[in-house]
Structures are given as structure tokens and as C-alpha cells.
Design a protein around this motif. Structure first.
Motif, PDB file in Angstrom:
ATOM      1  N   GLN A  38      54.586  15.863   4.313  1.00 25.20           N
ATOM      2  CA  GLN A  38      54.821  16.642   5.524  1.00 25.20           C
ATOM      3  C   GLN A  38      53.688  17.663   5.640  1.00 25.20           C
ATOM      4  OE1 GLN A  38      58.046  16.379   7.616  1.00 25.20           O
ATOM      5  NE2 GLN A  38      56.286  16.953   8.844  1.00 25.20           N
ATOM      6  N   PHE A  39      52.804  17.430   6.595  1.00 23.95           N
ATOM      7  CA  PHE A  39      51.671  18.341   6.743  1.00 23.95           C
ATOM      8  C   PHE A  39      52.078  19.587   7.518  1.00 23.95           C
ATOM      9  CE2 PHE A  39      49.530  14.285   5.959  1.00 23.95           C
ATOM     10  CZ  PHE A  39      48.718  14.674   4.911  1.00 23.95           C
ATOM     11  N   ARG A  40      51.432  20.686   7.181  1.00 26.13           N
ATOM     12  CA  ARG A  40      51.689  21.988   7.825  1.00 26.13           C
ATOM     13  C   ARG A  40      50.406  22.458   8.490  1.00 26.13           C
ATOM     14  NH1 ARG A  40      57.280  23.030   6.607  1.00 26.13           N
ATOM     15  NH2 ARG A  40      57.652  21.606   4.904  1.00 26.13           N
ATOM     16  N   GLU A  41      50.548  23.525   9.242  1.00 26.60           N
ATOM     17  CA  GLU A  41      49.369  24.123   9.891  1.00 26.60           C
ATOM     18  C   GLU A  41      49.282  25.593   9.535  1.00 26.60           C
ATOM     19  OE1 GLU A  41      48.869  21.667  14.062  1.00 26.60           O
ATOM     20  OE2 GLU A  41      49.304  23.798  14.113  1.00 26.60           O
ATOM     21  N   GLN A 108      40.811  26.425  -0.686  1.00 31.55           N
ATOM     22  CA  GLN A 108      42.153  26.693  -1.225  1.00 31.55           C
ATOM     23  C   GLN A 108      42.365  28.188  -1.488  1.00 31.55           C
ATOM     24  OE1 GLN A 108      45.078  24.414  -2.228  1.00 31.55           O
ATOM     25  NE2 GLN A 108      45.649  26.517  -1.801  1.00 31.55           N
ATOM     26  N   VAL A 111      42.880  29.964   1.796  1.00 31.82           N
ATOM     27  CA  VAL A 111      44.227  29.681   2.325  1.00 31.82           C
ATOM     28  C   VAL A 111      45.267  30.527   1.589  1.00 31.82           C
ATOM     29  CG1 VAL A 111      45.989  27.867   2.481  1.00 31.82           C
ATOM     30  CG2 VAL A 111      43.670  27.400   3.230  1.00 31.82           C
ATOM     31  N   ARG A 112      45.099  30.683   0.280  1.00 32.56           N
ATOM     32  CA  ARG A 112      46.029  31.528  -0.497  1.00 32.56           C
ATOM     33  C   ARG A 112      45.996  32.972   0.021  1.00 32.56           C
ATOM     34  NH1 ARG A 112      49.187  28.474  -2.990  1.00 32.56           N
ATOM     35  NH2 ARG A 112      48.458  27.065  -4.604  1.00 32.56           N
ATOM     36  N   ASP A 115      47.643  33.140   3.399  1.00 30.36           N
ATOM     37  CA  ASP A 115      49.107  33.065   3.245  1.00 30.36           C
ATOM     38  C   ASP A 115      49.683  34.451   2.995  1.00 30.36           C
ATOM     39  OD1 ASP A 115      49.889  30.456   3.633  1.00 30.36           O
ATOM     40  OD2 ASP A 115      49.623  29.858   1.539  1.00 30.36           O
TER      41      ASP A 115
ATOM     42  N   PRO B  48      44.245  18.179   1.683  1.00 30.98           N
ATOM     43  CA  PRO B  48      44.333  19.517   2.286  1.00 30.98           C
ATOM     44  C   PRO B  48      44.837  20.566   1.287  1.00 30.98           C
ATOM     45  CG  PRO B  48      45.355  17.883   3.712  1.00 30.98           C
ATOM     46  CD  PRO B  48      45.096  17.218   2.393  1.00 30.98           C
ATOM     47  N   PRO B  49      44.486  21.836   1.514  1.00 28.43           N
ATOM     48  CA  PRO B  49      44.937  22.888   0.595  1.00 28.43           C
ATOM     49  C   PRO B  49      46.438  23.111   0.691  1.00 28.43           C
ATOM     50  CG  PRO B  49      43.831  23.839   2.492  1.00 28.43           C
ATOM     51  CD  PRO B  49      43.674  22.366   2.609  1.00 28.43           C
ATOM     52  N   GLN B  50      46.996  23.671  -0.381  1.00 34.39           N
ATOM     53  CA  GLN B  50      48.431  23.987  -0.376  1.00 34.39           C
ATOM     54  C   GLN B  50      48.640  25.338   0.282  1.00 34.39           C
ATOM     55  OE1 GLN B  50      49.474  23.792  -4.536  1.00 34.39           O
ATOM     56  NE2 GLN B  50      50.297  21.745  -4.230  1.00 34.39           N
ATOM     57  N   SER B  51      49.713  25.434   1.048  1.00 32.37           N
ATOM     58  CA  SER B  51      50.002  26.719   1.673  1.00 32.37           C
ATOM     59  C   SER B  51      51.497  26.897   1.838  1.00 32.37           C
ATOM     60  CB  SER B  51      49.283  26.804   3.014  1.00 32.37           C
ATOM     61  OG  SER B  51      50.137  27.036   4.069  1.00 32.37           O
ATOM     62  N   LEU B  52      51.897  28.134   2.119  1.00 34.34           N
ATOM     63  CA  LEU B  52      53.316  28.434   2.322  1.00 34.34           C
ATOM     64  C   LEU B  52      53.689  28.372   3.792  1.00 34.34           C
ATOM     65  CD1 LEU B  52      53.282  31.405  -0.132  1.00 34.34           C
ATOM     66  CD2 LEU B  52      54.537  29.292  -0.499  1.00 34.34           C
ATOM     67  N   THR B 131      47.474  21.919   6.125  1.00 36.83           N
ATOM     68  CA  THR B 131      47.805  22.224   4.730  1.00 36.83           C
ATOM     69  C   THR B 131      48.985  21.354   4.308  1.00 36.83           C
ATOM     70  OG1 THR B 131      49.360  23.954   5.354  1.00 36.83           O
ATOM     71  CG2 THR B 131      47.081  24.633   5.006  1.00 36.83           C
ATOM     72  N   VAL B 132      49.253  21.368   3.028  1.00 39.55           N
ATOM     73  CA  VAL B 132      50.477  20.723   2.542  1.00 39.55           C
ATOM     74  C   VAL B 132      51.372  21.803   1.954  1.00 39.55           C
ATOM     75  CG1 VAL B 132      49.577  18.410   2.126  1.00 39.55           C
ATOM     76  CG2 VAL B 132      49.317  20.124   0.363  1.00 39.55           C
ATOM     77  N   SER B 133      52.636  21.505   1.946  1.00 38.31           N
ATOM     78  CA  SER B 133      53.616  22.496   1.517  1.00 38.31           C
ATOM     79  C   SER B 133      53.438  22.857   0.048  1.00 38.31           C
ATOM     80  CB  SER B 133      55.010  21.926   1.746  1.00 38.31           C
ATOM     81  OG  SER B 133      55.968  22.833   1.338  1.00 38.31           O
ATOM     82  N   ASP B 134      53.665  24.140  -0.222  1.00 39.32           N
ATOM     83  CA  ASP B 134      53.601  24.632  -1.594  1.00 39.32           C
ATOM     84  C   ASP B 134      54.845  25.490  -1.815  1.00 39.32           C
ATOM     85  OD1 ASP B 134      52.983  25.693  -4.021  1.00 39.32           O
ATOM     86  OD2 ASP B 134      51.534  27.132  -3.264  1.00 39.32           O
TER      87      ASP B 134
END
Lengths: 139, 138
Positions: A38-41, A108, A111-112, A115, B48-52, B131-134
Motif C-alpha cells: 500500500q503506497f503512501r504519499e 530516506q 523523509v524521516r 515526517d 520508495p522510502p518508509q514514512s509515517l 512512500t511505503v508505510s512504516d
């Protein structure tokens, strides 16, 4: 009147083997082609330089390095400490954030950091390359 | 002499035994059709990077793909940001204001920031990183 045929009825069963073959082929196709990820944005605005530069509100400047270290308002912290730092400083959501990223820092890490910022409603994010490629220890 | 005639009884017996297998296969097939998503035009080398982030990706958004090495792909073909924009202009279409970028989590800033800068130059106002779920806590 002859209603029934004299010919003996031949009961022919439809072979299920071709059906089974076809279903197996379809199954293999779907197994190989289907993705359960399940991809997110993670969205962010791409502002013009002047938008954040001329912002009347607070400005938070972050420098992100390839080893996950951050240089933030004159303080060196780890990326995992960013959340605690933001909670401590309690920036308002209008704060413009400029993230300057070292050219070897992977996406990455960015993105962290984003977040952490977004979870504290800091949405005005601008991403720029870090021109001086030095670690926080050299400052 | 060989007996070339088919013996119908054992065959019927065998076919009777494969019916549960066919049933199960149909159920599996239905499961994959209903529960899965098609991997549409996706580069298998991009992780893709992991994200919340909780925002689910929408369909029908312009998506560019960026490999770790810096190759930019549009609809599976290698391109550059100016060439991609020129393609829209050639078709008499405006350059999209919102772009989705599917980039590898290991892509260095030296690769992805110039792409963002190019998009900014084309007045793309919003970029959504795939992103993908983390599940890890903040």
C-alpha cells in the motif's frame, strides 16, 4: 407416434482438465502481477525562494547530513532527537522550514525529518542543497 | 493387442477428485483479483522510502520515477524534466502543477534536489513523494 429416438443416448462428460489448466494459468498470472504494497504519499509545496525568505513568521533552518546528524538553530542533534527538539521549542504551524540537505544524504533521511515536521503540523517546508559540504562537528 | 478404447469409469473417478482442487484454485484466484493491486508500470528497482504518512496514493496523477542512479522515467521511458514538460506543451497541454515522484529511498540529495529544482523552475507547486508505510513510532 415415435417420440423417443432409437439411438442410444451417449452421455458425454465435459472434461475439466482444460478448465483446471486455464484457472491455474490465471492464478499464476495474478500471483506474479499483483502487489499488496500500500503506497503512501508525502506531499510538500515547492515554494519560490521568496515565499519562505520573505515570510513574516518564524523561520526554522535545518541542515541534514548523510550520517543522520542535524544542525538546527546552532545545535547539533541526531535525527531521532528532532521530534523531542520540536516539542521542546513548540514552533507554530506558520513557521517556515528550510531543510538544507548534504549532497550525499539519502532521500530516506529527508523523509524521516519531514515526517517529524509534518506530525507537528509544520507544513511550510522548502528543500535546498547544502552548499557547504561539511559535518556539524566541523562547525 | 492393445485395448485402445477408453475406460470411462476410472476417468470419471479421477475427474471427480480434481473438483476440490479447481474450487480452491478459483477461490485463490478470486482472492488475488479482489485483494491485490496491479503493479502498473512500476520500476522494480525503485524502493520508495518508509514514512509515517497516512495519505494513500491517488490514481490519475502524473508520476515521475527516479532511480538511485539518477535516471528519470516518465511512463517507463527515460527522460529529463525539461523534455517531460516539452512533451506536454507539444500536445497542447499545460505542465501539471502537482507531480508525484516515485524515488528510491537511497537516492542521494545530489540526484533528487536538482529534479526538485527543475520542477520548481517549471512552476510545479506541489510534489508528492511516494512512500511505503512504516509502523515505527515517531
Amino acid at each position: 407416434m415415435l417420440l423417443q429416438s432409437h439411438h442410444k443416448k451417449v452421455l458425454r462428460r465435459i472434461s475439466l482438465t482444460p478448465l483446471a489448466d486455464l484457472v491455474f494459468i490465471l492464478l499464476v498470472f495474478f500471483i506474479l502481477e499483483t502487489s499488496f504494497t500500500q503506497f503512501r504519499e508525502l506531499g510538500f509545496n515547492v515554494p519560490e525562494q521568496k515565499e519562505t525568505g520573505e515570510s513574516a513568521g518564524e523561520l526554522l533552518n535545518l541542515e541534514l547530513f548523510e550520517d543522520g546528524k542535524l544542525w538546527i538553530q546552532g545545535e547539533a542533534i541526531g535525527l531521532h532527537e528532532l521530534g523531542a527538539y520540536l516539542d521542546k521549542e513548540s514552533f507554530v504551524s506558520e513557521t517556515a522550514v528550510i531543510i538544507e540537505v548534504h549532497n550525499k544524504a539519502p532521500l530516506q533521511l529527508l523523509v524521516r525529518a519531514m515526517d517529524q515536521l509534518k506530525s507537528r503540523e509544520l507544513e511550510k517546508i522548502q528543500i535546498l542543497p547544502l552548499e557547504k559540504n561539511q559535518g556539524p562537528q566541523n562547525k | 493387442m492393445f485395448d485402445l478404447q477408453e475406460d470411462t469409469k476410472p476417468r470419471a473417478h479421477l475427474e471427480g477428485n480434481i473438483i476440490p482442487i479447481i474450487n480452491m484454485t478459483f477461490l485463490l484466484l478470486l482472492f488475488f483479483i479482489v485483494a491485490g493491486n496491479f503493479a502498473e508500470n512500476m520500476n522494480q528497482d525503485i524502493f520508495p522510502p518508509q514514512s509515517l504518512s497516512e495519505t494513500i496514493t491517488e490514481a490519475a496523477v502524473v508520476e515521475l520515477q527516479l532511480t538511485r542512479e539518477g535516471t528519470l522515467l516518465w511512463e517507463g521511458k527515460e527522460t529529463t524534466v525539461p523534455a517531460w514538460a516539452a512533451g506536454f506543451r507539444a500536445d497542447g497541454l499545460p505542465v501539471p502543477r502537482k507531480v508525484r515522484l516515485r524515488a528510491d529511498g537511497g537516492t542521494p540529495a545530489a540526484v533528487f534536489i536538482p529534479v526538485l529544482e527543475d520542477l520548481k523552475y517549471l512552476q510545479v507547486s506541489r510534489v508528492a513523494l511516494v512512500t511505503v508505510s512504516d509502523g515505527s513510532p515517531l
